[in-house]
Scaffold this motif. Structure first.
Motif, PDB file in Angstrom:
ATOM      1  N   ILE A  14      84.169  93.781  50.073  1.00 19.69           N
ATOM      2  CA  ILE A  14      85.002  93.566  51.256  1.00 19.69           C
ATOM      3  C   ILE A  14      86.133  92.604  50.906  1.00 19.69           C
ATOM      4  CG2 ILE A  14      85.030  92.641  53.602  1.00 19.69           C
ATOM      5  CD1 ILE A  14      82.105  93.461  53.842  1.00 19.69           C
ATOM      6  N   LEU A  15      87.340  92.936  51.349  1.00 18.34           N
ATOM      7  CA  LEU A  15      88.503  92.077  51.136  1.00 18.34           C
ATOM      8  C   LEU A  15      88.794  91.175  52.338  1.00 18.34           C
ATOM      9  CD1 LEU A  15      90.986  94.558  49.383  1.00 18.34           C
ATOM     10  CD2 LEU A  15      89.470  92.854  48.340  1.00 18.34           C
ATOM     11  N   HIS A  16      87.978  91.255  53.394  1.00 17.95           N
ATOM     12  CA  HIS A  16      88.223  90.488  54.615  1.00 17.95           C
ATOM     13  C   HIS A  16      88.354  88.996  54.311  1.00 17.95           C
ATOM     14  CE1 HIS A  16      88.250  89.646  58.872  1.00 17.95           C
ATOM     15  NE2 HIS A  16      87.331  88.727  58.669  1.00 17.95           N
ATOM     16  N   ASP A  17      89.439  88.387  54.800  1.00 13.61           N
ATOM     17  CA  ASP A  17      89.749  86.964  54.613  1.00 13.61           C
ATOM     18  C   ASP A  17      90.053  86.592  53.168  1.00 13.61           C
ATOM     19  OD1 ASP A  17      89.562  86.388  57.297  1.00 13.61           O
ATOM     20  OD2 ASP A  17      87.505  85.642  57.183  1.00 13.61           O
ATOM     21  N   CYS A  18      90.307  87.549  52.309  1.00 14.01           N
ATOM     22  CA  CYS A  18      90.650  87.274  50.919  1.00 14.01           C
ATOM     23  C   CYS A  18      92.174  87.241  50.781  1.00 14.01           C
ATOM     24  CB  CYS A  18      90.055  88.325  49.995  1.00 14.01           C
ATOM     25  SG  CYS A  18      88.248  88.351  50.054  1.00 14.01           S
ATOM     26  N   ILE A  19      92.657  86.294  49.988  1.00 18.17           N
ATOM     27  CA  ILE A  19      94.094  86.071  49.861  1.00 18.17           C
ATOM     28  C   ILE A  19      94.551  86.394  48.446  1.00 18.17           C
ATOM     29  CG2 ILE A  19      95.922  84.343  49.960  1.00 18.17           C
ATOM     30  CD1 ILE A  19      94.246  82.913  52.106  1.00 18.17           C
ATOM     31  N   ALA A  20      95.525  87.301  48.358  1.00 14.27           N
ATOM     32  CA  ALA A  20      96.116  87.656  47.062  1.00 14.27           C
ATOM     33  C   ALA A  20      97.384  86.840  46.859  1.00 14.27           C
ATOM     34  CB  ALA A  20      96.421  89.146  47.000  1.00 14.27           C
ATOM     35  N   GLU A  21      97.517  86.309  45.643  1.00 16.31           N
ATOM     36  CA  GLU A  21      98.686  85.506  45.298  1.00 16.31           C
ATOM     37  C   GLU A  21      99.581  86.202  44.284  1.00 16.31           C
ATOM     38  OE1 GLU A  21      97.504  81.523  44.311  1.00 16.31           O
ATOM     39  OE2 GLU A  21      96.085  81.454  45.979  1.00 16.31           O
ATOM     40  N   LYS A  22      99.155  87.340  43.789  1.00 13.31           N
ATOM     41  CA  LYS A  22      99.957  88.145  42.865  1.00 13.31           C
ATOM     42  C   LYS A  22      99.766  89.607  43.228  1.00 13.31           C
ATOM     43  CE  LYS A  22     101.516  84.906  40.147  1.00 13.31           C
ATOM     44  NZ  LYS A  22     102.879  84.496  40.276  1.00 13.31           N
TER      45      LYS A  22
END
Length: 157
Positions: A14-22
């Motif tokens: 699950i990507l929920h609440d995950c933050i990508a910086e690139k």
């Protein structure tokens, strides 16, 4: 970077609440890198945990159906005074440039998938006003690949 694990199913990640910086878009793949990882469910075959845990540095790659920018639509919702909100269409290059330049990060919220068509609700997070903007990614991506090395027992849901 080499990864020890790869999963191509949304079933246990699950990507929920995950933050990508690139972010990147190359060879028909739209990819996002997560310094703080993503969530893996306890039902994942490689999990030894009884709850959701985060991974270490990881990435998610959306394999696009036709492999082109025509498989990607980006909408950013801009709020104005007096309650007006305008939906603006961005080119994928603009989104990637803003993420990679550090002008914003993308936080994944909800992912709806039906036969390769995905709608991903997210926030763009900024260091200054407006601080965040709602964002929607529409992708034709019949496959997604998740990559990571370790699941972190001290990072539970």
């Amino acid at each position: 970077m080499k990864f020890l694990h790869c999963d191509n199913s949304d079933k246990h990640i699950i990507l929920h609440d995950c933050i990508a910086e690139k972010a990147y878009f190359q060879n028909g793949i739209l990819g996002f890198e997560f310094e703080d990882g993503f969530w893996v469910s306890p039902e994942h075959p490689e999990s030894d945990f009884s709850t959701f845990v985060r991974t270490d540095f990881s990435k998610a790659e959306f394999v696009l159906g036709r492999g082109s920018e025509f498989d990607i639509t980006v909408y950013v919702f801009q709020r104005y005074p007096f309650g007006t909100t305008v939906r603006k269409k961005w080119e994928i290059d603009k989104l990637i440039d803003k993420i990679n330049s550090g002008k914003c990060k993308i936080e994944f919220l909800y992912n709806y998938e039906d036969d390769g068509l995905r709608i991903i609700e997210c926030y763009l997070r900024f260091d200054k006003r407006p601080y965040f903007a709602e964002c929607q990614l529409k992708l034709f991506s019949p496959q997604i690949n998740y990559y990571w090395n370790k699941m972190l027992e001290d990072r539970v849901w």
